[in-house]
Write a protein that holds these residues in place. Structure first.
Motif, PDB file in Angstrom:
ATOM      1  N   MET A   1       0.840  -1.205   0.000  1.00  0.00           N
ATOM      2  CA  MET A   1       0.000   0.000   0.000  1.00  0.00           C
ATOM      3  C   MET A   1       0.865   1.241   0.000  1.00  0.00           C
ATOM      4  SD  MET A   1      -2.843   1.188   2.781  1.00  0.00           S
ATOM      5  CE  MET A   1      -3.514   2.868   2.742  1.00  0.00           C
ATOM      6  N   ALA A   2       0.540   2.194  -0.850  1.00  0.00           N
ATOM      7  CA  ALA A   2       1.300   3.436  -0.947  1.00  0.00           C
ATOM      8  C   ALA A   2       0.332   4.614  -1.027  1.00  0.00           C
ATOM      9  CB  ALA A   2       2.213   3.427  -2.165  1.00  0.00           C
ATOM     10  N   THR A   3       0.816   5.766  -0.602  1.00  0.00           N
ATOM     11  CA  THR A   3       0.058   7.000  -0.742  1.00  0.00           C
ATOM     12  C   THR A   3       0.805   7.893  -1.721  1.00  0.00           C
ATOM     13  OG1 THR A   3      -0.797   6.872   1.513  1.00  0.00           O
ATOM     14  CG2 THR A   3      -0.886   9.021   0.431  1.00  0.00           C
ATOM     15  N   TYR A   4       0.082   8.385  -2.721  1.00  0.00           N
ATOM     16  CA  TYR A   4       0.670   9.250  -3.732  1.00  0.00           C
ATOM     17  C   TYR A   4      -0.026  10.606  -3.697  1.00  0.00           C
ATOM     18  CZ  TYR A   4       2.377   4.812  -5.628  1.00  0.00           C
ATOM     19  OH  TYR A   4       2.970   3.589  -5.776  1.00  0.00           O
ATOM     20  N   VAL A   5       0.727  11.653  -4.001  1.00  0.00           N
ATOM     21  CA  VAL A   5       0.142  12.983  -4.145  1.00  0.00           C
ATOM     22  C   VAL A   5       0.487  13.489  -5.534  1.00  0.00           C
ATOM     23  CG1 VAL A   5       2.155  14.090  -3.053  1.00  0.00           C
ATOM     24  CG2 VAL A   5      -0.027  15.324  -3.183  1.00  0.00           C
ATOM     25  N   GLU A  29      -5.841  -0.732  -3.019  1.00  0.00           N
ATOM     26  CA  GLU A  29      -4.723  -0.840  -2.078  1.00  0.00           C
ATOM     27  C   GLU A  29      -4.050   0.498  -1.776  1.00  0.00           C
ATOM     28  OE1 GLU A  29      -1.992  -3.674  -3.597  1.00  0.00           O
ATOM     29  OE2 GLU A  29      -3.435  -5.324  -3.657  1.00  0.00           O
ATOM     30  N   ASP A  30      -4.010   1.401  -2.740  1.00  0.00           N
ATOM     31  CA  ASP A  30      -3.269   2.642  -2.602  1.00  0.00           C
ATOM     32  C   ASP A  30      -4.199   3.825  -2.351  1.00  0.00           C
ATOM     33  OD1 ASP A  30      -0.911   1.215  -3.251  1.00  0.00           O
ATOM     34  OD2 ASP A  30      -1.332   1.460  -5.388  1.00  0.00           O
ATOM     35  N   LYS A  31      -3.601   4.957  -1.961  1.00  0.00           N
ATOM     36  CA  LYS A  31      -4.321   6.205  -1.765  1.00  0.00           C
ATOM     37  C   LYS A  31      -3.762   7.260  -2.715  1.00  0.00           C
ATOM     38  CE  LYS A  31      -6.671   4.678   1.827  1.00  0.00           C
ATOM     39  NZ  LYS A  31      -8.131   4.458   1.767  1.00  0.00           N
ATOM     40  N   LEU A  32      -4.648   8.127  -3.188  1.00  0.00           N
ATOM     41  CA  LEU A  32      -4.235   9.238  -4.048  1.00  0.00           C
ATOM     42  C   LEU A  32      -4.699  10.545  -3.436  1.00  0.00           C
ATOM     43  CD1 LEU A  32      -2.983  10.159  -6.778  1.00  0.00           C
ATOM     44  CD2 LEU A  32      -5.301  10.038  -7.738  1.00  0.00           C
ATOM     45  N   TRP A  33      -3.761  11.478  -3.280  1.00  0.00           N
ATOM     46  CA  TRP A  33      -4.080  12.826  -2.825  1.00  0.00           C
ATOM     47  C   TRP A  33      -3.912  13.772  -4.010  1.00  0.00           C
ATOM     48  CZ3 TRP A  33      -0.953  13.521   2.399  1.00  0.00           C
ATOM     49  CH2 TRP A  33      -1.395  12.555   3.316  1.00  0.00           C
ATOM     50  N   VAL A  34      -4.841  14.707  -4.151  1.00  0.00           N
ATOM     51  CA  VAL A  34      -4.822  15.652  -5.275  1.00  0.00           C
ATOM     52  C   VAL A  34      -4.800  17.071  -4.719  1.00  0.00           C
ATOM     53  CG1 VAL A  34      -5.927  16.341  -7.421  1.00  0.00           C
ATOM     54  CG2 VAL A  34      -6.198  13.993  -6.596  1.00  0.00           C
ATOM     55  N   VAL A  35      -3.824  17.878  -5.147  1.00  0.00           N
ATOM     56  CA  VAL A  35      -3.617  19.202  -4.549  1.00  0.00           C
ATOM     57  C   VAL A  35      -4.532  20.291  -5.103  1.00  0.00           C
ATOM     58  CG1 VAL A  35      -1.195  18.714  -4.005  1.00  0.00           C
ATOM     59  CG2 VAL A  35      -1.765  19.859  -6.156  1.00  0.00           C
ATOM     60  N   GLY A  36      -5.608  19.899  -5.757  1.00  0.00           N
ATOM     61  CA  GLY A  36      -6.544  20.893  -6.277  1.00  0.00           C
ATOM     62  C   GLY A  36      -6.311  21.229  -7.729  1.00  0.00           C
ATOM     63  N   ASP A  37      -7.225  22.032  -8.289  1.00  0.00           N
ATOM     64  CA  ASP A  37      -7.252  22.315  -9.726  1.00  0.00           C
ATOM     65  C   ASP A  37      -7.324  21.011 -10.517  1.00  0.00           C
ATOM     66  OD1 ASP A  37      -7.273  25.009  -9.292  1.00  0.00           O
ATOM     67  OD2 ASP A  37      -5.377  25.430 -10.297  1.00  0.00           O
ATOM     68  N   LEU A  38      -8.375  20.277 -10.259  1.00  0.00           N
ATOM     69  CA  LEU A  38      -8.639  19.062 -11.028  1.00  0.00           C
ATOM     70  C   LEU A  38      -9.000  19.402 -12.457  1.00  0.00           C
ATOM     71  CD1 LEU A  38      -9.284  18.343  -7.940  1.00  0.00           C
ATOM     72  CD2 LEU A  38     -10.757  16.568  -8.872  1.00  0.00           C
ATOM     73  N   VAL A  39      -9.608  20.581 -12.647  1.00  0.00           N
ATOM     74  CA  VAL A  39     -10.237  20.901 -13.931  1.00  0.00           C
ATOM     75  C   VAL A  39      -9.747  22.237 -14.480  1.00  0.00           C
ATOM     76  CG1 VAL A  39     -12.321  19.630 -13.283  1.00  0.00           C
ATOM     77  CG2 VAL A  39     -12.183  22.087 -12.795  1.00  0.00           C
ATOM     78  N   ASN A  40     -10.097  22.450 -15.758  1.00  0.00           N
ATOM     79  CA  ASN A  40      -9.972  23.717 -16.479  1.00  0.00           C
ATOM     80  C   ASN A  40      -8.614  23.903 -17.149  1.00  0.00           C
ATOM     81  OD1 ASN A  40     -11.216  25.936 -17.557  1.00  0.00           O
ATOM     82  ND2 ASN A  40     -10.862  27.257 -15.794  1.00  0.00           N
TER      83      ASN A  40
END
Length: 273
Positions: A1-5, A29-40
Motif C-alpha cells: 500500500m502506498a500514498t501518492y500525491v 490498495e493505494d491512496k491518491l491525494w490531489v492538490v486541487g485544480d482538477l479541472v480547467n
C-alpha cells in the motif's frame, strides 16, 4: 500500500492515467491525494472529475481556484471565459452529482498521524496548522451550506490582502480563500501580492514565496501544494519541509506524482489525446 500525491491535473486526463500506470496505482490498495485544480484549461475536465469522484475513499482532494471557478460558473455567478474548458462538465447528465461532491471537499487536508498537510496554494506564515484548519473550516461551512451561491458571488477580488482577526463576513472569507487557493508571494505579515506569478527570483520587492519566511508558524509540518507552475516542482531547499507538485502539465510540461512515504517522483509528458 502506498500514498501518492499529484500536482494540478487541470483536465489533463490522459497524463493522469499515464502517471498512475507507471506506479501501478491500485484504488483497492493505494491512496491518491490531489492538490486541487482538477479541472480547467486542459482538454478532458469531465473525464478527470468523474475518475477522481469514482475513486471514493481511495482519494483525498483539496479545492483549487479553478475548482471554485467551475462552481461559480455552474451556479451562474461568473461567465464562462474564453480560456475556460468546462463546457463538458456543465452539459454533462451527471453534472449536479459531480458539482455537489466537489462543493463538499475541503480547502486543507491534514494527516495528523504524519503531521502532513495538503493545500492548493499554501499556508500563510502567520498561521499554525491549527489556525489554518480553523480558518479553512469557516469557508467550508459556508460553501457546503445553503448560502454557498452568495459565497461564490463574493469570493472574487484581491482585497483585503492581509489577515486581521477582526475581519468579518465576505471580506474575511475571501481573504481566507485567497490564502489557500491563490497565494504565491506575501510579506512576513502575510500581506498578499497576487499579481506576480513568476519564479521566486521575479518576486516584487519586500515579498517572498510564502514558504520562505523564517518565522513561518507551520514550518514543522510537511506541506504539499500545487498552484505555482513557475516553481517547476522546486522550492529551493527541501529543508523547508514543503513540496511543490504543480509542474505545468497543462502548459506543455509534465504531470508530477510523488510517493508520500518515499518522496520518489514520477512524471508523465505523454501526448494529450
Amino acid at each position: 500500500m502506498a500514498t501518492y500525491v499529484i500536482g494540478d491535473i487541470q483536465g489533463c486526463f490522459y497524463q493522469l492515467q499515464c502517471v498512475l500506470e507507471k506506479v501501478n496505482f491500485s484504488p483497492a490498495e493505494d491512496k491518491l491525494w490531489v492538490v486541487g485544480d482538477l479541472v480547467n484549461r486542459g482538454p478532458n475536465s469531465l473525464e478527470t472529475l468523474r475518475y477522481i469522484y469514482k475513486l471514493g475513499d481511495s482519494c483525498k482532494i483539496v479545492l483549487g481556484n479553478h475548482d471554485l471557478h467551475l462552481l461559480a460558473i455552474a451556479h451562474g455567478v461568473q461567465p464562462h471565459k474564453k480560456q475556460d474548458t468546462l463546457s463538458d462538465i456543465l452539459t454533462a447528465p451527471d453534472r449536479d452529482q459531480l458539482l455537489h461532491w466537489l462543493r463538499h471537499q475541503p480547502l486543507v487536508y491534514y494527516d495528523e498521524a504524519n503531521n502532513m498537510a495538503m493545500v492548493h496554494a499554501g499556508i500563510p506564515p502567520q498561521w499554525s496548522i491549527k489556525k489554518a484548519l480553523a480558518r479553512a473550516a469557516e469557508v467550508e461551512e459556508v460553501l457546503q451550506g445553503e448560502h454557498f451561491i452568495d459565497f461564490l458571488s463574493n469570493m472574487y477580488g484581491n482585497q483585503p490582502n492581509r489577515w486581521d482577526k477582526s475581519l468579518k463576513g465576505w471580506p474575511r472569507l475571501r481573504l481566507i480563500t485567497n490564502y489557500f487557493t491563490r497565494m504565491r508571494f506575501c510579506n512576513c505579515l502575510g500581506e498578499l501580492e497576487l499579481s506576480a506569478k513568476g519564479s521566486p527570483k521575479e518576486g516584487p520587492k519586500g515579498y517572498k514565496p510564502w514558504y520562505l519566511h523564517s518565522k513561518r508558524k507551520a514550518k514543522d509540518t510537511t506541506i504539499l501544494f500545487g498552484h505555482w507552475a513557475a516553481l517547476e516542482g522546486k522550492t529551493e531547499s527541501e529543508s523547508h519541509n514543503v513540496f511543490a507538485l504543480d509542474t505545468g502539465c497543462v502548459w506543455g510540461n509534465h504531470l508530477t506524482l510523488m510517493n508520500v512515504e518515499s518522496k520518489k517522483i514520477t512524471t508523465c509528458r505523454c501526448k494529450t489525446q
